[in-house]
Structure formats: C-alpha cells, structure tokens
Design an enzyme around this catalytic site. Structure first.
Site, PDB file in Angstrom:
ATOM      1  N   ASP A 348       0.875  -1.175   0.000  1.00  0.00           N
ATOM      2  CA  ASP A 348       0.000   0.000   0.000  1.00  0.00           C
ATOM      3  C   ASP A 348       0.910   1.223   0.000  1.00  0.00           C
ATOM      4  O   ASP A 348       2.073   1.133   0.415  1.00  0.00           O
ATOM      5  CB  ASP A 348      -0.901   0.007   1.252  1.00  0.00           C
ATOM      6  CG  ASP A 348      -2.122   0.907   1.092  1.00  0.00           C
ATOM      7  OD1 ASP A 348      -3.245   0.381   1.003  1.00  0.00           O
ATOM      8  OD2 ASP A 348      -1.949   2.159   1.050  1.00  0.00           O
ATOM      9  N   LYS A 408      -5.142   3.061 -11.310  1.00  0.00           N
ATOM     10  CA  LYS A 408      -5.101   1.608 -11.541  1.00  0.00           C
ATOM     11  C   LYS A 408      -4.212   1.308 -12.751  1.00  0.00           C
ATOM     12  O   LYS A 408      -3.409   0.370 -12.732  1.00  0.00           O
ATOM     13  CB  LYS A 408      -6.511   1.049 -11.754  1.00  0.00           C
ATOM     14  CG  LYS A 408      -7.309   0.888 -10.449  1.00  0.00           C
ATOM     15  CD  LYS A 408      -8.529   0.027 -10.674  1.00  0.00           C
ATOM     16  CE  LYS A 408      -9.544   0.060  -9.548  1.00  0.00           C
ATOM     17  NZ  LYS A 408      -9.205  -0.655  -8.331  1.00  0.00           N
ATOM     18  N   SER A 430     -14.775  -2.879  -8.978  1.00  0.00           N
ATOM     19  CA  SER A 430     -16.182  -3.276  -8.942  1.00  0.00           C
ATOM     20  C   SER A 430     -16.979  -2.556 -10.024  1.00  0.00           C
ATOM     21  O   SER A 430     -18.085  -2.974 -10.334  1.00  0.00           O
ATOM     22  CB  SER A 430     -16.786  -2.984  -7.569  1.00  0.00           C
ATOM     23  OG  SER A 430     -16.519  -1.671  -7.192  1.00  0.00           O
ATOM     24  N   HIS A 451     -13.350 -10.305  -8.844  1.00  0.00           N
ATOM     25  CA  HIS A 451     -14.218  -9.418  -8.069  1.00  0.00           C
ATOM     26  C   HIS A 451     -14.720 -10.125  -6.823  1.00  0.00           C
ATOM     27  O   HIS A 451     -15.602 -10.987  -6.881  1.00  0.00           O
ATOM     28  CB  HIS A 451     -15.391  -8.945  -8.939  1.00  0.00           C
ATOM     29  CG  HIS A 451     -16.282  -7.970  -8.242  1.00  0.00           C
ATOM     30  ND1 HIS A 451     -17.652  -8.070  -8.238  1.00  0.00           N
ATOM     31  CD2 HIS A 451     -15.985  -6.875  -7.504  1.00  0.00           C
ATOM     32  CE1 HIS A 451     -18.156  -7.077  -7.527  1.00  0.00           C
ATOM     33  NE2 HIS A 451     -17.169  -6.343  -7.075  1.00  0.00           N
ATOM     34  N   GLU A 463     -16.361 -13.266  -8.666  1.00  0.00           N
ATOM     35  CA  GLU A 463     -16.575 -13.199 -10.118  1.00  0.00           C
ATOM     36  C   GLU A 463     -15.218 -13.128 -10.818  1.00  0.00           C
ATOM     37  O   GLU A 463     -14.379 -12.293 -10.463  1.00  0.00           O
ATOM     38  CB  GLU A 463     -17.426 -11.975 -10.468  1.00  0.00           C
ATOM     39  CG  GLU A 463     -18.876 -12.150 -10.039  1.00  0.00           C
ATOM     40  CD  GLU A 463     -19.724 -10.890 -10.190  1.00  0.00           C
ATOM     41  OE1 GLU A 463     -20.849 -10.992 -10.696  1.00  0.00           O
ATOM     42  OE2 GLU A 463     -19.252  -9.803  -9.793  1.00  0.00           O
ATOM     43  N   ASN A 501     -23.725  -7.243  -8.981  1.00  0.00           N
ATOM     44  CA  ASN A 501     -24.141  -5.866  -8.723  1.00  0.00           C
ATOM     45  C   ASN A 501     -25.193  -5.407  -9.723  1.00  0.00           C
ATOM     46  O   ASN A 501     -26.033  -4.565  -9.423  1.00  0.00           O
ATOM     47  CB  ASN A 501     -22.940  -4.928  -8.737  1.00  0.00           C
ATOM     48  CG  ASN A 501     -22.109  -5.100  -7.476  1.00  0.00           C
ATOM     49  OD1 ASN A 501     -22.590  -5.656  -6.481  1.00  0.00           O
ATOM     50  ND2 ASN A 501     -20.866  -4.676  -7.507  1.00  0.00           N
TER      51      ASN A 501
HETATM   52  P1  NAI Z   1     -10.196   1.457   0.273  1.00  0.00           P
HETATM   53  O1  NAI Z   1     -10.314   2.915   0.029  1.00  0.00           O
HETATM   54  O2  NAI Z   1     -10.668   0.912   1.565  1.00  0.00           O
HETATM   55  O3  NAI Z   1      -8.688   1.012   0.060  1.00  0.00           O
HETATM   56  C1  NAI Z   1      -7.906   1.403  -1.006  1.00  0.00           C
HETATM   57  C2  NAI Z   1      -6.444   1.327  -0.565  1.00  0.00           C
HETATM   58  O4  NAI Z   1      -5.619   1.536  -1.700  1.00  0.00           O
HETATM   59  C3  NAI Z   1      -6.057   2.399   0.452  1.00  0.00           C
HETATM   60  O5  NAI Z   1      -5.481   1.782   1.591  1.00  0.00           O
HETATM   61  C4  NAI Z   1      -5.025   3.247  -0.268  1.00  0.00           C
HETATM   62  O6  NAI Z   1      -4.001   3.730   0.588  1.00  0.00           O
HETATM   63  C5  NAI Z   1      -4.484   2.264  -1.277  1.00  0.00           C
HETATM   64  N1  NAI Z   1      -3.877   2.873  -2.445  1.00  0.00           N
HETATM   65  C6  NAI Z   1      -4.302   3.921  -3.164  1.00  0.00           C
HETATM   66  N2  NAI Z   1      -3.460   4.156  -4.189  1.00  0.00           N
HETATM   67  C7  NAI Z   1      -2.488   3.221  -4.123  1.00  0.00           C
HETATM   68  C8  NAI Z   1      -1.327   2.946  -4.901  1.00  0.00           C
HETATM   69  N3  NAI Z   1      -1.020   3.681  -5.944  1.00  0.00           N
HETATM   70  N4  NAI Z   1      -0.562   1.876  -4.539  1.00  0.00           N
HETATM   71  C9  NAI Z   1      -0.845   1.156  -3.454  1.00  0.00           C
HETATM   72  N5  NAI Z   1      -1.931   1.384  -2.671  1.00  0.00           N
HETATM   73  C10 NAI Z   1      -2.738   2.398  -3.007  1.00  0.00           C
HETATM   74  O7  NAI Z   1     -10.967   0.783  -0.954  1.00  0.00           O
HETATM   75  P2  NAI Z   1     -11.734  -0.622  -1.018  1.00  0.00           P
HETATM   76  O8  NAI Z   1     -13.132  -0.448  -0.608  1.00  0.00           O
HETATM   77  O9  NAI Z   1     -10.894  -1.654  -0.376  1.00  0.00           O
HETATM   78  O10 NAI Z   1     -11.743  -0.875  -2.589  1.00  0.00           O
HETATM   79  C11 NAI Z   1     -10.615  -1.299  -3.300  1.00  0.00           C
HETATM   80  C12 NAI Z   1     -11.034  -1.832  -4.642  1.00  0.00           C
HETATM   81  O11 NAI Z   1     -11.938  -2.914  -4.455  1.00  0.00           O
HETATM   82  C13 NAI Z   1     -11.783  -0.838  -5.508  1.00  0.00           C
HETATM   83  O12 NAI Z   1     -11.429  -1.078  -6.839  1.00  0.00           O
HETATM   84  C14 NAI Z   1     -13.247  -1.170  -5.271  1.00  0.00           C
HETATM   85  O13 NAI Z   1     -14.063  -0.821  -6.342  1.00  0.00           O
HETATM   86  C15 NAI Z   1     -13.164  -2.666  -5.141  1.00  0.00           C
HETATM   87  N6  NAI Z   1     -14.238  -3.298  -4.396  1.00  0.00           N
HETATM   88  C16 NAI Z   1     -14.731  -2.748  -3.247  1.00  0.00           C
HETATM   89  C17 NAI Z   1     -15.744  -3.376  -2.550  1.00  0.00           C
HETATM   90  C18 NAI Z   1     -16.260  -2.800  -1.276  1.00  0.00           C
HETATM   91  O14 NAI Z   1     -17.318  -3.241  -0.800  1.00  0.00           O
HETATM   92  N7  NAI Z   1     -15.569  -1.870  -0.657  1.00  0.00           N
HETATM   93  C19 NAI Z   1     -16.346  -4.649  -3.037  1.00  0.00           C
HETATM   94  C20 NAI Z   1     -15.699  -5.162  -4.218  1.00  0.00           C
HETATM   95  C21 NAI Z   1     -14.716  -4.506  -4.872  1.00  0.00           C
END
Ligand code: NAI
Length: 668
Positions: A348, A408, A430, A451, A463, A501
């Site tokens: 991270d 990304k 997602s 996913h 998925e 979704n």
């Molecule tokens: P989050 O905001 O909780 O975590 C994202 C993390 O990525 C943060 O800790 C941030 O510091 C880190 N980050 C940002 N830029 C970075 C980089 N360049 N290199 C390394 N780390 C970096 O987000 P969340 O909810 O965990 O979502 C993550 C992914 O999963 C997204 O693509 C989201 O669409 C997907 N997702 C989320 C779900 C949910 O219910 N929250 C369900 C399914 C998929």
C-alpha cells in the site's frame, strides 16, 4: 490391512469383503469410479449382502466380528447419494426407499458379533447414521476427520433412524444441537459427546485398534442416566420450547420447516425408540419431497457447478499472492488467502494502512487455526511489502486500490513489468471496465478481473471477469486460483456491475424509490426478509455504504439526483460506517421503529420488491453475461444470499410463471 483368509462375495463393486485369520470380517467401502464414498442404492444393496454373510458366519462361528472401514485414502462416507434423490417423487417413494435401509441398519445393530466402525475423514449424514448403528466407533484425530448431520441444510433431517441413535448416544441437548445446526464436529468433540468411543492418531492405526475392539468385544455405552432424563416429560417439553426459540432466531418456519419438524419429533417421541423410529420416517417423507428441499439440493448442486468453472487438470498450484491496496478489500483478501494456506505480500502507499490491514486479520486467523503454532505460522505468511518486492515472485497479483482508472492503469503497468511468466494479474475493480484498465498494458490479454464481495470472509462467490481481450488461459488460472482459496468462481463478461451488482442494483434502487414515495423502511426490509432475503434492501444499502451506492447509481445510469440517497451521502451520512444513513445505527445494528406487519401484505410487498431483480437476472442471461441460467442462479444466490430455498431468481421465476397448456396433439 490384515491378511485375508477368505473372500466371500467376490462380485461386489463398491465394497471389498474379506475374512481374516482371526475370523474378523472386513467390509471396506470404496465406491467404484467415485472419488468419495456416498450411500447410494448399490452400496446399500451390497452392504445387505455383507450383513447376510456375517449373520451366516456368526451362526456357524466362522465370523467373530465385523469392521466397517473406508477403502478411500481420504474420507469415510460423505452422506447419502444426493444424485439419487432426483427420482424420488412422492412420499410413498421416500418411505419405500427408507424402509430397507432402516431395516438393514437394525440388522447391523442386532448382529450377535461385535460391529466396529473405523472412521477417518468425513463421516456425515447417512454415513454417521450407519456408524451409529454399529456397536463401537473409532475415529482418527486427523484434522480431516469431521462428523456431523448436515441434513437441515438440505431441508430434511436424518432419516435412517439417526435421530433416535444420536439422542441415545449423546443425550438430547448435544445430539439435537448437532442435528439442528448441521455443524461439523472434530473427532475429539464427537468423542466428548459420546458419538465416538475411541480415538487413534492416524489412519494407519485404525485397523489394529478395530481388531482389538472386536476381539475384546467392546461396546459403546449409551448416554448416562442424567442425559437420558432430559428425554422424559416434562423436561422434554421445556427443552423443545427452548430449542424452538433458538432456531427461530436463525430461520423462519415458513422458509425452513425441517428443524421445527425435528423438534416436534423429539418432543413427541424421544425416549421411546421404536415409536420415534417410525415417526421419523413419517415426518421425513413430506420434507424430502417438498419444493424447498428440492431447491436446497439444487443450491448444493449449483455450488458444485461453480466449482466446475475451475479447471481440474491445469497442473498449476498457486502458492504466493501479492495484494496491492490494504484497504477494506485488499487487507481482507490478503487475510483470506493466508487462511487458505498461501503466502501473501501486502502493499500500500501507506505503511500505516498495511499495519492496520494486517492487524485486522487476527480475528480470522484465530477462527481458522486452532493451535498457537498454526496461528503463528499463518501470521508469518502475511508479509508487509510497501516496496512491492513480492510482485516478481507472486503466482497471483491482485490490485485492490482506490477505484480510479488512471491510478489503476499506472499501478498495473508497473506490475506488468515485474511479473513472472505464468503469473495471474487481476484487478478487484467493482465498476470499471477491464478493457479500459488493460488499455495501458503492453499485453492487455493478461489482465482479468477477480471481483470479491464484502465481507470477504463471509461471501463465498468471486466473479472471474473476462475483459474483451482477456486470454482464456488467464481466465482459467484465475478460476483455479479462486477454487484454491476455497471460494466459488463464476466467470462473467466485463459489463458494468458484472452479474451480481447488476441484478442487485435495480432491486435496491426500486426499494429506495418506494421509500421516497412514502413506504416505511422497516416494512420494506421486513417484506424482503419475509421473501427470504438475508437482509432488507434499505439495511443493505446502509451496510454497503451510501457513497458506494451513489457511485454505483452513476456507473449503471440510475437517476439518483435529488434523491434521499444523494442527500444523505452529501451530508456524510453514509450508513453503518458513519452511524447513520437511512437508519440510525447503534452497536452495529439499525434502530428500527417497531411495528406490526400483516404477513399477507408483507408477502405481496416482498414479491414486488424482488421483481426488478428477477427481471434483471433474465436480461443478464439474455445478454450472455454468464454462460447459462443455472450459473445466473448460482451467482445470485452465492453473491447476494438470494433466498436459497427458492432455488435462484430464474428458477423461482419459472416456478411462478404459469405453464402454457399442452395441446392435445402436442401431448400425443
Ligand atoms: P479502500 O479505500 O478501503 O482502500 C484502497 C487502498 O488503496 C487504500 O489503503 C489506499 O491507501 C491504497 N492505495 C491507493 N493508491 C495506491 C497505490 N497507488 N498503490 C498502493 N496502494 C494504493 O478501498 P476498497 O473499498 O478496499 O476498494 C478497493 C477496490 O476494491 C476498488 O477497486 C473497489 O471498487 C473494489 N471493491 C470494493 C468493494 C467494497 O465493498 N468496498 C467490493 C468489491 C470490490
């Protein structure tokens, strides 16, 4: 095994039967052409031949005892053969199928020579019922040895008189608890309850221990006097009502009647073995042919279908995973992979976030691993990796960073340069399109979507998303990886919302629209639960987060401008995580306005709420988002918790759609 002196019954297909130099008969179950033993028609018919041979041998003193054991390297008996349930149509069919089996188990119990059951691996359902009909049970301490009655999960309860024998051996509270929850027990827990009499360390030690038990005429003791007292009236009545209220907290009678019927059976007959045996068959038959049980068996079959999405013969075993992003999803994905035995590096931009993400996995690790040594080993497999050193060694890299296309693309382009040949590269996006993210790569065919659902440890589905350019090989490996971490893979097309979704969104937005029009949130949520959903749509929106819902609305083009959702999100009332959304949340629970609801009204409202979900599921099928209707049903059940006893949205739709009349000519 021991030297066989004679091999009576040489024509058996599923069993091997021999008699050794001490006169001990060995019946070894090794179903022909099957990886696991189940109790189908043929193995039971062959067992009847074995029992007849032992009855004769016992009479002429050529046989001094019988040992039942598995010939498979892993596993005793996983249960009755569910595949054969399909041709059981009427209650009479059920009774006709059960009678010879219960009679056979009685004959085993009544054999004049000791009968010992030697158990290694799964001993479930009908397998445990057979074990309980033996005189003495020995099990291995191997962690793979699990005993239990999973029948309630299929809408039935034990039907080979296992209800009677389990209560007799373990006493009513423990036996009923095991049957009502469908929980699996370790060998030592089963020993503690009295379902098993003796433990040995290894599979290799079983035959010796069994031989000794036969020669010493060991016999299991039924539960003691105090435990038996609990089967006496009026204690039985009190126990039954306590069990009813415990079950009611987890499952409604209208949806899952089988635990309630089991409690009725206990309440009316426990303590009178013969009457209870007959009543068990009578109560079992209607459950077995019910639509609900059929649908729950379908759910089991659908889970097998999903497992089949992963190729079995790939010859590729992922062991190292690198996860980028230690937020809500990334940290939990990393934790889950570690709990499945993999080594995981977690990256991270924020080292604090990595530390927080790793610390958060303590609970899961404690739940998954019993000993301190196992827990320490698991923790050592979860490695903080702020510099991304693990990418080059990883078999699978999963990106789970913020949902921003540009970031990304940059991160994955960097990963691509470091990745070893043959490693899977996946994004957990997602809402973005896989092909848009892949556009920045030198080899866009390499990227797939994996996913996961939130919370990762509870949601069984993943998925596996096929972008327009994703190569078939990568998809196959992605699915194999999902299976390797004990999740269910579903291969889907890369369209906004994928499958799950996509079907959830019109349902949730439909519910929010009703709310806006004046319907109460409590009534909406109750109606959905009355239909069989695990949680109502408004509570679900609050749980997912209203910011996330607003984002999804945008991606899928749902008009939300000026809606309550948008206003709450703008005011920072994001749901459960901020303590207020549509509901106010206290101690992790929504505060509900208690109101009486009319069941008839709830049923109608529930059907109306679910209608958009079903229509969208049909559209997904028509658009080929997944391969066929069964996979749509499987994805929606395992991805959303859609009322399992209804068999899936499309199966349910077919069940409520009137069939066109068959014309006389067509019928001829
Ligand atoms: P989050 O905001 O909780 O975590 C994202 C993390 O990525 C943060 O800790 C941030 O510091 C880190 N980050 C940002 N830029 C970075 C980089 N360049 N290199 C390394 N780390 C970096 O987000 P969340 O909810 O965990 O979502 C993550 C992914 O999963 C997204 O693509 C989201 O669409 C997907 N997702 C989320 C779900 C949910 O219910 N929250 C369900 C399914 C998929």
């Amino acid at each position: 095994m021991f030297k066989a002196v004679s091999r009576p019954l040489p024509d058996l297909k599923d069993w091997r039967f021999s008699v050794d130099q001490w006169g001990i008969a060995w019946a070894e179950l090794d179903r022909e052409g099957e990886s696991q033993n189940s109790l189908g028609r043929r193995p039971l018919e062959e067992l009847a031949e074995i029992v007849a041979a032992v009855e004769t041998g016992a009479r002429d003193k050529s046989i001094v005892g019988l040992v039942l054991i598995s010939g498979k390297e892993r596993g005793f008996i996983v249960g009755a053969d569910i595949r054969e349930f399909a041709d059981i149509k009427t209650e009479t069919d059920v009774v006709e199928r059960l009678r010879p089996v219960t009679a056979l188990f009685d004959r085993i119990e009544n054999l004049p020579v000791p009968v010992v059951c030697a158990i290694n691996g799964f001993c479930l359902g009908g397998g445990l019922e057979l074990a309980l009909a033996c005189h003495y049970r020995i099990a291995t301490r191997d962690p793979s040895t699990k005993l239990g009655f999973p029948e309630v999960k299929l809408g039935i309860f034990p039907g080979f008189n296992g209800t009677v024998r389990a209560i007799r051996q373990a006493g009513a509270p423990a036996a009923m608890q095991t049957m009502l929850t469908g929980r699996m027990l370790s060998a030592s827990a089963a020993r503690g309850m009295g379902l098993v009499d003796q433990l040995v360390d290894t599979r290799g030690a079983l035959p010796w221990a069994a031989r000794k038990a036969v020669l010493r005429k060991r016999k299991s003791k039924p539960a003691g006097f105090v435990k038996q007292l609990l089967t006496k009236w009026p204690v039985r009545g009190l126990l039954a009502s306590r069990m009813r209220s415990e079950v009611a907290r987890k499952a409604r009678e209208a949806h899952y009647p089988s635990p309630y019927r089991l409690i009725d059976l206990f309440e009316q007959y426990a303590g009178n073995d013969e009457a209870m045996k007959a009543a068990e068959t009578r109560a079992f038959a209607p459950l077995m042919v019910s639509e609900r049980s059929r649908n729950l068996r379908r759910v089991f079959w659908l889970s097998e279908l999903l497992k089949g999405q992963a190729p079995k013969t790939l010859g590729w075993r992922p062991q190292r995973v690198h996860v980028i992003g230690a937020g809500t999803m990334g940290a939990d994905i990393a934790g889950w992979c570690v709990a499945s035995g993999m080594e995981v590096t977690l990256q991270d931009v924020s080292p604090e976030q990595i530390a927080k993400g790793i610390a958060a996995q303590g609970k899961l690790i404690a739940r998954k691993f019993k000993t301190k040594a196992q827990r320490d080993a698991a923790k050592a497999r979860l490695i903080a990796d702020p510099g991304g050193e693990g990418i080059a060694r990883a078999d699978v890299v999963i990106e789970a960073i913020v949902e921003k296309l540009d970031i990304k693309k940059t991160v994955l382009a960097d990963v691509e340069g470091k990745l070893k040949a043959g490693a899977v590269m996946a994004t957990n996006t997602s809402s973005l399109q896989i092909e848009d993210i892949a556009a920045g790569l030198a080899d866009p065919g390499r990227l797939i979507g994996l996913h996961f659902f939130n919370p990762v440890s509870l949601m069984p589905l993943v998925e596996v998303v096929r972008g327009e350019q994703s190569r078939e090989d990568e998809i196959k490996r992605g699915a194999a990886f999902v299976a390797a971490i004990d999740k269910l893979p579903l291969i889907t097309k890369s369209v906004p919302g994928f499958l799950v979704n996509r079907v959830l969104t019109p349902y949730m937005f439909g519910a929010m629209k009703r709310l806006q029009e004046g319907e109460s949130k409590e009534r909406i949520d109750e109606a959905a639960r009355a239909f069989g959903m695990p949680m109502g749509p408004i509570e679900l929106a609050d749980t997912v987060g209203l910011d996330v819902c607003a984002h999804v609305a945008k991606i899928l083009n749902y008009p939300s401008a000026g809606s309550a959702l948008e206003q709450l999100a703008a005011a920072g009332k994001l749901g459960k995580k901020t303590g207020e959304g549509f509901y106010v949340w206290q101690a992790g629970k929504p505060v509900r306005d208690p109101r009486r609801t009319d069941p008839q009204e709830m049923e109608e409202l529930g059907r109306a709420l679910i209608k958009p979900l079903i229509e969208e599921a049909q559209k997904c099928l028509d658009a080929g988002i997944v391969e066929n209707a069964d996979l749509v049903d499987a994805g929606v059940i395992f991805g959303t918790g859609f009322a399992p006893f209804r068999g899936g949205p499309l199966h349910y739709k077919a069940s409520i759609t009137p069939q066109p009349p068959v014309h006389a000519e067509a019928a001829e």
